[in-house]
Design an enzyme around this catalytic site. Structure first.
Site, PDB file in Angstrom:
ATOM      1  N   ASP A 264       0.807  -1.224   0.000  1.00  0.00           N
ATOM      2  CA  ASP A 264       0.000   0.000   0.000  1.00  0.00           C
ATOM      3  C   ASP A 264       0.841   1.275   0.000  1.00  0.00           C
ATOM      4  O   ASP A 264       0.397   2.325   0.480  1.00  0.00           O
ATOM      5  CB  ASP A 264      -0.951   0.019   1.210  1.00  0.00           C
ATOM      6  CG  ASP A 264      -2.035  -1.034   1.108  1.00  0.00           C
ATOM      7  OD1 ASP A 264      -2.282  -1.527  -0.009  1.00  0.00           O
ATOM      8  OD2 ASP A 264      -2.630  -1.370   2.150  1.00  0.00           O
ATOM      9  N   GLU A 265       2.057   1.210  -0.537  1.00  0.00           N
ATOM     10  CA  GLU A 265       2.926   2.385  -0.558  1.00  0.00           C
ATOM     11  C   GLU A 265       3.402   2.738  -1.953  1.00  0.00           C
ATOM     12  O   GLU A 265       4.345   3.512  -2.119  1.00  0.00           O
ATOM     13  CB  GLU A 265       4.135   2.160   0.372  1.00  0.00           C
ATOM     14  CG  GLU A 265       3.758   2.041   1.841  1.00  0.00           C
ATOM     15  CD  GLU A 265       4.968   1.880   2.753  1.00  0.00           C
ATOM     16  OE1 GLU A 265       6.099   2.124   2.277  1.00  0.00           O
ATOM     17  OE2 GLU A 265       4.780   1.526   3.923  1.00  0.00           O
TER      18      GLU A 265
END
Length: 294
Positions: free
Chosen positions: A226-227
């Site tokens: 999620d980055e």
């Protein structure tokens, strides 16, 4: 007359726009839309043009002819027929709001994509997908078979000719190998809260902490969970008077809208990865999708 999209990224220097414009004029092409960005921090230049050929120049001819123009500037470029729809594979688990929203937008022509199939680790949406005459692939994923399951998923994606994979709330972590092989070609969606809530029931955690904003983030998938580079984000306001169920409902709506906008931008070749972030140009005339639809 169909339009052709030319996308360019290269080190920033003088003469880039002049060289591109002169080439297009020589090929009998008229520029109908142009967007550019010169990043002073990274030293990179980004440009997207929509052009119409007034002398019948084809995509292949532009691609071949542009290579000598690109070489002196060390350009990375691509030429796309804007009438051609991008083939997309959707992956989903048991939350179906994003899948349903994408199927609706695809059906009414609000997204410039062709859905090549749906992969799921559950059977919940098999009937829904098949009823849309779209191939459904059930690939069960467990701790014991994760590598084999992912190999099967990659095989399905390759066989389908999909150019983009969309994780429409697919609740499995992809391997580093898959993220690397599909770099820049997998889009994910997840909630965005301040403060951040991870793990099970994030909306309940947000409700219990009394957050006032619910958001969603769509990004390219990398091995850092999620980055990856962010493509699109949005928020909705909530108040103390709303329930946990309201939070969940509003969260689903904003997730679906943000994911659709991210796909729309990528499928129209408007997104450029710029180190750890992105450059996203506005929608070109004729390609706009109603972001608040449905």
């Amino acid at each position: 007359m169909d339009t052709i999209a030319l996308t360019v990224t290269c080190p920033s220097t003088r003469g880039i726009v002049a060289a591109i414009s002169a080439f297009l004029a020589e090929k009998g092409c008229n520029i109908v839309d142009s967007a550019q960005f010169d990043d002073m921090l990274t030293g990179r230049f980004f440009m997207r043009l929509s052009v119409r050929s007034e002398e019948g120049t084809t995509v292949a001819e532009l691609e071949d002819g542009f290579a000598p123009v690109a070489a002196p500037f060390d350009m990375e470029f691509a030429v796309h027929d804007e009438a051609r729809k991008m083939r997309v594979m959707i992956m989903v688990s048991r939350f179906g709001h994003c899948l349903n929203d994408l199927l609706y937008r695809w059906r009414i022509g609000a997204l410039p994509i062709e859905i090549a199939g749906v992969i799921s680790n559950h059977l919940d949406y098999q009937k829904l997908v098949v009823n849309h005459d779209i191939p459904f692939h059930h690939v069960k994923v467990t701790k014991a078979n994760k590598a084999e399951a992912e190999a099967r998923q990659m095989e399905i994606i390759a066989d389908s000719g999909a150019e983009l994979v969309v994780l429409a709330r697919y609740m499995q972590v992809l391997s580093e190998e898959m993220c690397r092989e599909m770099s820049g070609r997998i889009i994910n969606i997840h909630h965005s809260f301040l403060p951040s809530f991870k793990g099970a029931n994030p909306y309940r955690q947000a409700f219990e902490r009394g957050v006032k904003l619910i958001g969603a983030t769509s990004h390219y998938v990398t091995s850092d969970l999620d980055e990856g580079p962010i493509i699109e984000q949005d928020i909705v306001r909530v108040t103390h008077a709303q329930s946990n169920e309201d939070y969940v409902s509003l969260g689903r709506d904003v997730e679906a809208q943000v994911l659709a906008r991210a796909i729309h931008a990528h499928a129209n070749h408007r997104v450029f990865i710029n180190e750890h972030k992105t450059v996203v140009f506005p929608a070109t005339p004729g390609s706009y999708v109603s972001e608040r639809m449905g």
